[in-house]
Design a protein around this motif. Structure first.
Motif, PDB file in Angstrom:
ATOM      1  N   LEU A  77       0.766  -1.501   0.029  1.00  0.00           N
ATOM      2  CA  LEU A  77       0.067   0.524  -0.082  1.00  0.00           C
ATOM      3  C   LEU A  77       0.854   1.142  -0.570  1.00  0.00           C
ATOM      4  O   LEU A  77       0.400   2.154  -0.599  1.00  0.00           O
ATOM      5  CB  LEU A  77      -1.157  -0.385   0.983  1.00  0.00           C
ATOM      6  CG  LEU A  77      -2.242  -0.980   1.919  1.00  0.00           C
ATOM      7  CD1 LEU A  77      -2.677  -1.127   2.629  1.00  0.00           C
ATOM      8  CD2 LEU A  77      -2.972  -1.068  -0.171  1.00  0.00           C
ATOM      9  N   GLY A  78       1.850   1.048   0.970  1.00  0.00           N
ATOM     10  CA  GLY A  78       2.260   2.677   0.629  1.00  0.00           C
ATOM     11  C   GLY A  78       3.612   2.709  -0.484  1.00  0.00           C
ATOM     12  O   GLY A  78       4.072   3.545  -0.735  1.00  0.00           O
ATOM     13  N   PHE A  79       4.224   1.558  -0.978  1.00  0.00           N
ATOM     14  CA  PHE A  79       4.385   1.512  -2.041  1.00  0.00           C
ATOM     15  C   PHE A  79       3.932   1.725  -3.229  1.00  0.00           C
ATOM     16  O   PHE A  79       4.357   2.864  -4.191  1.00  0.00           O
ATOM     17  CB  PHE A  79       5.795   0.005  -3.109  1.00  0.00           C
ATOM     18  CG  PHE A  79       5.991  -0.616  -1.213  1.00  0.00           C
ATOM     19  CD1 PHE A  79       6.792  -0.108  -0.639  1.00  0.00           C
ATOM     20  CD2 PHE A  79       6.317  -1.850  -1.230  1.00  0.00           C
ATOM     21  CE1 PHE A  79       7.636  -0.255   0.053  1.00  0.00           C
ATOM     22  CE2 PHE A  79       6.972  -2.748  -0.476  1.00  0.00           C
ATOM     23  CZ  PHE A  79       7.282  -1.549   0.381  1.00  0.00           C
ATOM     24  N   THR A  80       2.199   1.506  -3.240  1.00  0.00           N
ATOM     25  CA  THR A  80       1.629   2.174  -4.200  1.00  0.00           C
ATOM     26  C   THR A  80       0.739   3.751  -4.107  1.00  0.00           C
ATOM     27  O   THR A  80       0.914   4.108  -5.593  1.00  0.00           O
ATOM     28  CB  THR A  80       0.579   1.462  -4.066  1.00  0.00           C
ATOM     29  OG1 THR A  80       0.776   0.006  -4.889  1.00  0.00           O
ATOM     30  CG2 THR A  80      -0.148   2.005  -5.073  1.00  0.00           C
ATOM     31  N   ALA A  81       1.284   3.744  -3.129  1.00  0.00           N
ATOM     32  CA  ALA A  81       1.288   5.277  -2.585  1.00  0.00           C
ATOM     33  C   ALA A  81       2.324   6.334  -3.262  1.00  0.00           C
ATOM     34  O   ALA A  81       2.632   7.935  -3.748  1.00  0.00           O
ATOM     35  CB  ALA A  81       1.286   5.753  -1.163  1.00  0.00           C
ATOM     36  N   THR A  91       6.480  14.611  -2.497  1.00  0.00           N
ATOM     37  CA  THR A  91       6.454  13.268  -1.773  1.00  0.00           C
ATOM     38  C   THR A  91       7.282  12.017  -1.955  1.00  0.00           C
ATOM     39  O   THR A  91       7.675  11.769  -3.208  1.00  0.00           O
ATOM     40  CB  THR A  91       4.595  12.672  -2.162  1.00  0.00           C
ATOM     41  OG1 THR A  91       3.448  13.923  -1.967  1.00  0.00           O
ATOM     42  CG2 THR A  91       4.648  11.289  -1.750  1.00  0.00           C
ATOM     43  N   ILE A  92       7.808  11.431  -1.256  1.00  0.00           N
ATOM     44  CA  ILE A  92       8.850  10.323  -1.372  1.00  0.00           C
ATOM     45  C   ILE A  92       8.745   9.816  -0.997  1.00  0.00           C
ATOM     46  O   ILE A  92       8.012   9.836   0.223  1.00  0.00           O
ATOM     47  CB  ILE A  92      10.843  11.331  -1.460  1.00  0.00           C
ATOM     48  CG1 ILE A  92      10.436  11.790   0.528  1.00  0.00           C
ATOM     49  CG2 ILE A  92      10.698  12.176  -2.842  1.00  0.00           C
ATOM     50  CD1 ILE A  92      12.046  12.629   0.519  1.00  0.00           C
ATOM     51  N   GLY A  93       9.614   9.146  -0.508  1.00  0.00           N
ATOM     52  CA  GLY A  93       9.331   7.813   0.389  1.00  0.00           C
ATOM     53  C   GLY A  93      10.335   6.184   0.302  1.00  0.00           C
ATOM     54  O   GLY A  93      11.255   6.225  -0.626  1.00  0.00           O
ATOM     55  N   MET A  94      10.107   5.624   1.711  1.00  0.00           N
ATOM     56  CA  MET A  94      10.961   4.119   1.433  1.00  0.00           C
ATOM     57  C   MET A  94      10.818   3.552   0.557  1.00  0.00           C
ATOM     58  O   MET A  94       9.955   2.746   0.823  1.00  0.00           O
ATOM     59  CB  MET A  94      10.955   4.371   3.169  1.00  0.00           C
ATOM     60  CG  MET A  94      11.119   5.031   4.216  1.00  0.00           C
ATOM     61  SD  MET A  94      12.741   6.011   3.643  1.00  0.00           S
ATOM     62  CE  MET A  94      13.943   4.512   3.308  1.00  0.00           C
ATOM     63  N   LEU A  95      11.771   2.204   0.413  1.00  0.00           N
ATOM     64  CA  LEU A  95      11.442   1.464  -1.255  1.00  0.00           C
ATOM     65  C   LEU A  95      12.095   0.039   0.035  1.00  0.00           C
ATOM     66  O   LEU A  95      12.650   0.525   0.389  1.00  0.00           O
ATOM     67  CB  LEU A  95      12.005   1.300  -1.995  1.00  0.00           C
ATOM     68  CG  LEU A  95      10.899   2.391  -2.617  1.00  0.00           C
ATOM     69  CD1 LEU A  95      11.254   2.653  -4.604  1.00  0.00           C
ATOM     70  CD2 LEU A  95       9.448   1.412  -2.900  1.00  0.00           C
ATOM     71  N   ASP A 251      16.966  -4.325   1.765  1.00  0.00           N
ATOM     72  CA  ASP A 251      17.655  -3.199   1.539  1.00  0.00           C
ATOM     73  C   ASP A 251      16.436  -2.020   1.427  1.00  0.00           C
ATOM     74  O   ASP A 251      15.839  -1.731   0.941  1.00  0.00           O
ATOM     75  CB  ASP A 251      18.313  -2.899  -0.252  1.00  0.00           C
ATOM     76  CG  ASP A 251      19.493  -4.460  -0.043  1.00  0.00           C
ATOM     77  OD1 ASP A 251      20.502  -3.744   0.483  1.00  0.00           O
ATOM     78  OD2 ASP A 251      18.842  -4.886  -1.311  1.00  0.00           O
ATOM     79  N   ARG A 252      17.206  -0.224   2.548  1.00  0.00           N
ATOM     80  CA  ARG A 252      15.285   0.075   2.896  1.00  0.00           C
ATOM     81  C   ARG A 252      16.357   1.411   2.048  1.00  0.00           C
ATOM     82  O   ARG A 252      17.954   1.709   2.306  1.00  0.00           O
ATOM     83  CB  ARG A 252      15.496   0.795   3.874  1.00  0.00           C
ATOM     84  CG  ARG A 252      15.575  -0.746   4.512  1.00  0.00           C
ATOM     85  CD  ARG A 252      15.093  -0.702   6.486  1.00  0.00           C
ATOM     86  NE  ARG A 252      14.433  -2.099   6.512  1.00  0.00           N
ATOM     87  CZ  ARG A 252      15.072  -2.361   7.990  1.00  0.00           C
ATOM     88  NH1 ARG A 252      16.060  -2.142   9.010  1.00  0.00           N
ATOM     89  NH2 ARG A 252      14.566  -3.630   8.755  1.00  0.00           N
ATOM     90  N   GLY A 253      15.953   2.273   1.169  1.00  0.00           N
ATOM     91  CA  GLY A 253      15.874   3.038   0.884  1.00  0.00           C
ATOM     92  C   GLY A 253      14.962   4.519   0.101  1.00  0.00           C
ATOM     93  O   GLY A 253      13.806   3.775   0.272  1.00  0.00           O
TER      94      GLY A 253
END
Length: 323
Positions: A77-81, A91-95, A251-253
């Motif tokens: 859900l977060g990746f889609t957002a 708006t950026i985010g963690m993958l 891996d978190r980026g």
């Protein structure tokens, strides 16, 4: 002549306005939202909240960075957002790799790799096999010996079916013809709680999540899937040195929606590069047990594609869910 003078002044004023426009709109000029596809308190959330004030520092302009949690569906859900956000840099985010990649192999989510503009990898939290300190398993070989004699009898917790810890563990089990009972939980925290409560015999979790509890004497880390031993847990052997060559984990980026303006992406990437060299950030990461591993945008993008190829090969040989 007077009319011409007024016209010249107007043209000149317009020219100044056009020249001033880009300066007024220089990125960033307002607050930034950082999306995390997991609940507060997990490894990704901790990393994002540790990173946020340093992003503010290096982006400058009194910009604020707000972490917004959008948990659900193993992070999807977060990746889609992130993918569907307006690509304006705000708006950026963690993958999480491979967590954001695996849905693309299992089904058809509302994004693909090209939906994102990679900014930089920050943490590589190696999957580790963990037991309670009162467990009969003292070493990885103890664990292997037992599950060879009792295939499928040992319940092993993970943070989600098809997630990073689960699929990392499969990369160890499958080639060695080993079998356990996989017990998925909706996140790292409940998986850890189940292990501490004795509801599973072992768990696979990130070494950054396991190390503090191991230091407190609550858990024992049998081995980690790092390339080499981690300085914060120097007594923990790697799977590779024990004869099982595998390097895997989460891996978190940081990424933005595809289509972000070059200026914004470059500023974000530059800020992350500076953060990774900041001694204050390095110390904050150490205190939070965050194993830092910086990848610049191009290397980060290449890692995404390489991981997709690896996970697709695993899926084609032995799917981790029914389909």
């Amino acid at each position: 002549m007077r009319f011409k003078f007024k016209t010249s002044v107007a043209v000149l004023a317009a020219s100044f306005a056009l020249a001033a426009g880009p300066a007024l709109a220089e990125y960033p000029e307002r607050g930034i939202t950082m999306i995390v596809g997991y609940s507060a308190g997990g490894g990704t959330d901790v990393m994002a909240r540790t990173l946020a004030p340093f992003l503010e520092k290096y982006l400058g302009g009194n910009v604020s960075v707000t972490v917004e949690n959008k948990p659900g569906a193993g992070g999807e859900l977060g990746f889609t957002a992130i993918a569907e956000a307006k690509p304006d840099g705000y708006t950026i985010g963690m993958l999480n790799i491979p967590s954001f990649i695996n849905p693309m192999i299992q089904r058809d989510p509302d994004y693909d790799i090209d939906s994102f503009a990679p900014i930089g990898n920050i943490v590589s939290d190696a999957t580790s096999l963990v037991v309670r300190t009162d467990s009969e398993f003292e070493t990885l070989e103890d664990f292997i010996t037992y599950i060879k004699e009792h295939p499928g009898a040992v319940p092993v917790g993970n943070s989600s079916l098809g997630g990073a810890t689960h699929t990392s563990f499969l990369r160890f089990l499958n080639p060695n013809d080993l079998e356990v009972t996989h017990v998925p939980f909706p996140g790292a925290a409940p998986s850890r709680t189940a292990l501490l409560g004795g509801h599973v015999a072992a768990s696979v979790m990130g070494i950054g999540e396991a190390a503090p509890l191991a230091a407190e004497g609550q858990l024992r880390i049998l081995a980690t899937m790092r390339k080499d031993r981690w300085s914060e847990a120097p007594d923990v052997p790697t799977f590779t040195e024990l004869g099982y060559p595998i390097v895997a984990g989460s891996d978190r980026g940081l990424a933005a929606p595809a289509g972000i303006p070059d200026e914004a992406r470059d500023k974000l990437a530059e800020a992350v590069a500076k953060i990774m060299d900041d001694p204050e950030f390095q110390e904050a990461a150490r205190k939070q047990s965050l194993p830092l591993n910086y990848l610049a945008p191009d290397d980060y993008a290449a890692h995404m594609n390489d991981t997709y190829t690896q996970m697709k090969a695993i899926w084609d040989k032995n799917p981790w869910i029914e389909h």
